[in-house]
Design an enzyme around this catalytic site. Structure first.
Site, short mmCIF file in Angstrom:
data_model
loop_
_atom_site.label_atom_id
_atom_site.label_comp_id
_atom_site.label_asym_id
_atom_site.label_seq_id
_atom_site.Cartn_x
_atom_site.Cartn_y
_atom_site.Cartn_z
CE LYS A 111 73.55 52.49 60.10
NZ LYS A 111 72.87 53.18 59.04
CE1 TYR A 113 76.06 43.84 66.31
CE2 TYR A 113 75.43 42.53 64.41
CZ TYR A 113 75.09 43.34 65.46
OH TYR A 113 73.78 43.67 65.67
CB ILE A 118 76.69 43.34 57.52
CG1 ILE A 118 75.75 42.22 57.08
CG2 ILE A 118 77.89 43.42 56.59
CD1 ILE A 118 75.12 42.47 55.72
CB CYS A 119 74.43 45.72 62.00
SG CYS A 119 73.06 45.97 63.13
CG LEU A 120 72.02 41.61 58.23
CD1 LEU A 120 72.07 40.23 57.62
CD2 LEU A 120 71.58 42.62 57.21
#
Length: 172
Positions: A111, A113, A118-120
């Site tokens: 989760k 990149y 952070i993946c949002l």
């Protein structure tokens, strides 16, 4: 805000919305937007401290307010895990949310990149697109839930260790 838990709603309604739609290329309007950003961050920080929920420190790393750095932390099993936090304000801000980075966690979870961003995308970006959100909102609705979801998993799986964890100690 429909479908949100009461705690999230309460927190979010106490963070001031921003009224100036300006980005780093907008001169005086950007200066006004930065003032609003600071007001919202101060309100959010004060609210967190009064609720004994202090979990980050950030500040602009350059005079233009386009680069931000700081620390964030999460307490799991009574241990505090602290991480560097950094992000750049995109030139298309506020139409585009900043990409929050935790460089120390780069490559430790799916989760995230490259570079520790952070993946949002799935949950946060639609909210950002509909509202007058700013940095404080990105921390509240983006980073806080991400830390709550990911840090316990990373700790329990051994991907991250507490700074005081002495590896190699013998067990009896």
């Amino acid at each position: 805000m429909e479908g949100w838990d009461p705690n999230t709603k309460s927190t979010l309604t106490q963070i001031p919305l921003l009224s100036t739609k300006a980005g780093p290329r907008d001169g005086a309007a950007w200066t006004q937007r930065l003032k609003e950003e600071y007001k919202a961050l101060i309100a959010y920080t004060q609210m967190n401290k009064s609720n004994d929920n202090d979990w980050f420190r950030i500040s602009a790393a350059n005079p233009e307010g386009t680069r931000w750095t700081g620390k964030c932390w999460y307490v799991h099993n009574l241990l505090k895990y602290e991480f560097d936090l950094q992000f750049d304000i995109p030139v298309t801000y506020p139409a585009t949310a900043p990409e929050l980075e935790l460089p120390q966690l780069d490559g430790k979870t799916q989760k995230m990149y490259r570079g520790g961003k952070i993946c949002l995308t799935v949950h946060f970006k639609p909210l950002w697109a509909k509202n007058w959100f700013g940095i404080a909102h990105a921390l509240c609705l983006g980073l806080a839930p991400w830390l709550a979801a990911e840090i316990p998993i990373l700790v329990d799986s051994g991907m991250i260790k507490h700074k005081d964890d002495v590896s190699g100690s013998s067990e009896s």
